[in-house]
Design a protein around this motif. Structure first.
Motif: not given
Length: 143
Positions: A72-74, A79-80, A85-88, A111-118
């Motif tokens: 849900x959060x990711x 999407x944001x 644009x402005x943060x919903x 404000x901050x989502x998950x750190x993604x990476x290999x």
């Protein structure tokens, strides 16, 4: 620094009405209050004062990547980020079933989502800004 963590089994978190589940054992930190800051800038003597809302707080949620709450959060964060644009704003609601305490904010910002990476595995953090949280503390009445 967070004042502590909550037992994720005792705390219910709702994000825009959807229940967030899949917390790690220390997955919900106590809110961190933002402090006022003053910064002096430049040699021209001008002072820039930046003040955060006295009530603003940040909550950090740590979730397992295969949990419904992580999805849900990711998805919200992705999407944001693509809209740029402005943060919903979102509705954040947290209840502690042991103490009865409630905290909510209808103007929450992811404000901050998950750190993604290999090669990145394991739990991931989301940081949520609560610009003006409303808190209600249950009264512990001893008979």
């Amino acid at each position: 620094m967070a004042a502590g963590t909550y037992d994720p089994k005792a705390v219910m978190v709702l994000w825009d009405g959807l229940r967030i589940e899949g917390f790690t054992t220390d997955g919900i930190t106590a809110p961190e209050r933002l402090q006022e800051t003053e910064t002096e800038v430049g040699s021209d003597g001008f002072v820039v004062v930046t003040r955060a809302s006295a009530n603003a707080e940040i909550v950090t949620l740590t979730l397992y990547p295969n949990s419904p709450g992580y999805r849900i959060l990711s998805e919200t964060f992705s999407q944001e980020q693509s809209e740029r644009g402005s943060l919903p704003v979102h509705t954040y609601h947290q209840e502690n079933s042991i103490t009865g305490d409630v905290m909510s904010d209808p103007t929450a910002i992811l404000l901050q989502g998950p750190l993604l990476g290999e090669g990145v595995a394991g739990p991931r953090e989301f940081k949520i800004l609560l610009p003006d949280p409303v808190k209600r503390y249950a009264e512990n009445i001893v008979a």
